[in-house]
Motif scaffolding. Structure first.
Motif, PDB file in Angstrom:
ATOM      1  N   ARG A  28       0.935  -1.249   0.073  1.00  0.00           N
ATOM      2  CA  ARG A  28      -0.143   0.187   0.033  1.00  0.00           C
ATOM      3  C   ARG A  28       0.897   1.375  -0.057  1.00  0.00           C
ATOM      4  NH1 ARG A  28      -3.383  -3.318   3.579  1.00  0.00           N
ATOM      5  NH2 ARG A  28      -2.140  -2.434   5.382  1.00  0.00           N
ATOM      6  N   ALA A  50       2.098   1.990  -3.242  1.00  0.00           N
ATOM      7  CA  ALA A  50       1.017   2.503  -4.378  1.00  0.00           C
ATOM      8  C   ALA A  50       0.906   3.748  -4.270  1.00  0.00           C
ATOM      9  CB  ALA A  50       0.015   1.525  -4.031  1.00  0.00           C
ATOM     10  N   LYS A  51       0.906   4.152  -2.837  1.00  0.00           N
ATOM     11  CA  LYS A  51       0.876   5.695  -2.590  1.00  0.00           C
ATOM     12  C   LYS A  51       2.020   6.424  -3.035  1.00  0.00           C
ATOM     13  CE  LYS A  51      -1.842   5.301   1.509  1.00  0.00           C
ATOM     14  NZ  LYS A  51      -1.955   5.476   3.039  1.00  0.00           N
ATOM     15  N   GLN A  52       2.939   6.012  -3.009  1.00  0.00           N
ATOM     16  CA  GLN A  52       4.332   6.544  -3.702  1.00  0.00           C
ATOM     17  C   GLN A  52       4.436   6.772  -5.213  1.00  0.00           C
ATOM     18  OE1 GLN A  52       8.131   4.643  -2.479  1.00  0.00           O
ATOM     19  NE2 GLN A  52       9.197   5.976  -3.698  1.00  0.00           N
ATOM     20  N   ALA A  53       3.775   5.449  -5.646  1.00  0.00           N
ATOM     21  CA  ALA A  53       3.574   5.350  -7.218  1.00  0.00           C
ATOM     22  C   ALA A  53       2.622   6.554  -7.596  1.00  0.00           C
ATOM     23  CB  ALA A  53       3.488   4.246  -7.860  1.00  0.00           C
ATOM     24  N   GLU A  54       1.682   6.752  -7.016  1.00  0.00           N
ATOM     25  CA  GLU A  54       0.530   7.458  -7.293  1.00  0.00           C
ATOM     26  C   GLU A  54       1.049   9.259  -7.324  1.00  0.00           C
ATOM     27  OE1 GLU A  54      -4.092   8.644  -5.905  1.00  0.00           O
ATOM     28  OE2 GLU A  54      -2.876   7.107  -5.069  1.00  0.00           O
ATOM     29  N   ALA A  55       1.616   9.261  -6.001  1.00  0.00           N
ATOM     30  CA  ALA A  55       2.327  10.796  -5.815  1.00  0.00           C
ATOM     31  C   ALA A  55       3.268  11.112  -6.896  1.00  0.00           C
ATOM     32  CB  ALA A  55       2.859  10.733  -4.532  1.00  0.00           C
ATOM     33  N   GLU A  56       3.896   9.898  -7.473  1.00  0.00           N
ATOM     34  CA  GLU A  56       5.069  10.114  -8.226  1.00  0.00           C
ATOM     35  C   GLU A  56       4.250  10.677  -9.603  1.00  0.00           C
ATOM     36  OE1 GLU A  56       8.788  10.743  -9.914  1.00  0.00           O
ATOM     37  OE2 GLU A  56       8.270  10.514  -7.929  1.00  0.00           O
ATOM     38  N   ARG A  57       3.329   9.696  -9.757  1.00  0.00           N
ATOM     39  CA  ARG A  57       2.629  10.186 -11.256  1.00  0.00           C
ATOM     40  C   ARG A  57       1.803  11.604 -11.264  1.00  0.00           C
ATOM     41  NH1 ARG A  57       1.402   4.525 -10.539  1.00  0.00           N
ATOM     42  NH2 ARG A  57       2.570   3.535 -12.421  1.00  0.00           N
ATOM     43  N   GLU A  58       1.257  12.007 -10.076  1.00  0.00           N
ATOM     44  CA  GLU A  58       0.723  13.150  -9.756  1.00  0.00           C
ATOM     45  C   GLU A  58       1.738  14.571  -9.916  1.00  0.00           C
ATOM     46  OE1 GLU A  58      -1.311  13.423  -6.148  1.00  0.00           O
ATOM     47  OE2 GLU A  58      -3.046  12.123  -6.701  1.00  0.00           O
TER      48      GLU A  58
END
Length: 286
Positions: A172, A175-183
């Motif tokens: 989890r 996943a949050k880190q990857a989402e923040a990186e994409r944002e």
């Protein structure tokens, strides 16, 4: 006579049994290690080999590459993250004599040392390194295994990490880190687009200032594009400064007309009413 025949039959049977016991076949992918009275006499190449029964012992050793799965190991990485890592090792025997004489069970030994080496090497890396530098980890494990197994007559040809299991909490968080990186990337791309658009608009405004008719042509082009749809109401704005100048000129003419003496001008009653209306309008606008 019967006794002689029986003896001959027994001798023939014993000879056949002895011949069968003294013949060994070494296959193409094997090598034979010959022991005579417990002493190793060397390796025997593939083919038909004859040994002395009850004196010689021939151990056949396969030279083919062996695929050995390394069972999953619970490992704590350098940054204190618990992961389960499994791998697979490929090795082959290059010295048949050493593989029989130097170690009791070469397959079990390779399995055990591969597990301990996997735990040691992965434990020296962080989680990010374990996930991104698998090739380097595979190479490090192979080098350590080669040093340990060369004395056993075994060559490790390849080691590959097969599966890395992460805790659910870590999944989890990643996943949050990857989402923040994409944002972050999306915002950077959006900002770059805004910067390029602003620069393009600045260049366009400079060109329009140098060529005033360019704005009118652009308005006409916009009208053409809008006019494709028949159910469209178009509001075409006139230039603001021109409109103000024309309005000022109109008021000046009306004011001059209103201040003209009555003797010089004999307007009709309808013209007098219109002039009075123009004066009143000019006074209200002023």
């Amino acid at each position: 006579m019967k006794a002689l025949i029986i003896v001959i039959v027994i001798v023939v049977v014993l000879l056949i049994i002895g011949a069968a016991m003294s013949v060994r076949v070494v296959k193409q992918y094997e090598q034979g290690v010959l022991f005579r009275l417990g002493k190793a006499l060397g390796a025997r190449t593939p083919g038909l080999r004859v040994i002395i029964p009850f004196i010689d012992v021939l151990h056949r050793v396969s030279l083919r590459i062996v695929t050995m799965p390394i069972q999953s190991q619970g490992i704590i990485t350098q940054d204190n993250v618990s992961v389960d890592v499994s791998a697979v090792a490929y090795f082959r025997v290059v010295d048949a004599v050493k593989s029989v004489v130097a170690i009791e069970n070469v397959y079990s030994a390779i399995d055990q040392i591969a597990q301990t080496t996997l735990r040691k090497v992965v434990g020296q890396h962080t989680l990010d390194q374990t996930l991104s530098e698998t090739d380097k980890i595979n190479l490090d494990i192979r080098k350590i295994l080669d040093v340990s197994t060369v004395e056993w007559g075994v060559e490790v040809t390849l080691v590959e990490l097969k599966d890395i299991q992460l805790p659910d909490t870590m999944k989890r968080a990643m996943a949050k880190q990857a989402e923040a990186e994409r944002e972050k990337r999306a915002k950077i791309i959006n900002a770059e687009g805004e910067s390029l658009a602003a620069a393009a608009l600045g260049d366009a405004s400079d060109i329009m200032m140098a060529h005033p008719l360019a704005l009118q042509l652009r308005n006409l082009q916009s009208l053409v594009e809008i006019g494709v749809d028949k159910n469209t109401t178009v509001v075409f704005p006139a230039p603001l400064m021109t409109t103000i100048a024309e309005l000022g000129a109109f008021l000046a003419r009306e004011t001059a007309a209103a201040s003209t003496p009555p003797a010089a001008v004999s307007p009709t009653p309808r013209a007098t009413v219109a002039g009075q209306a123009g004066v009143n309008g000019a006074t209200q606008l002023g």
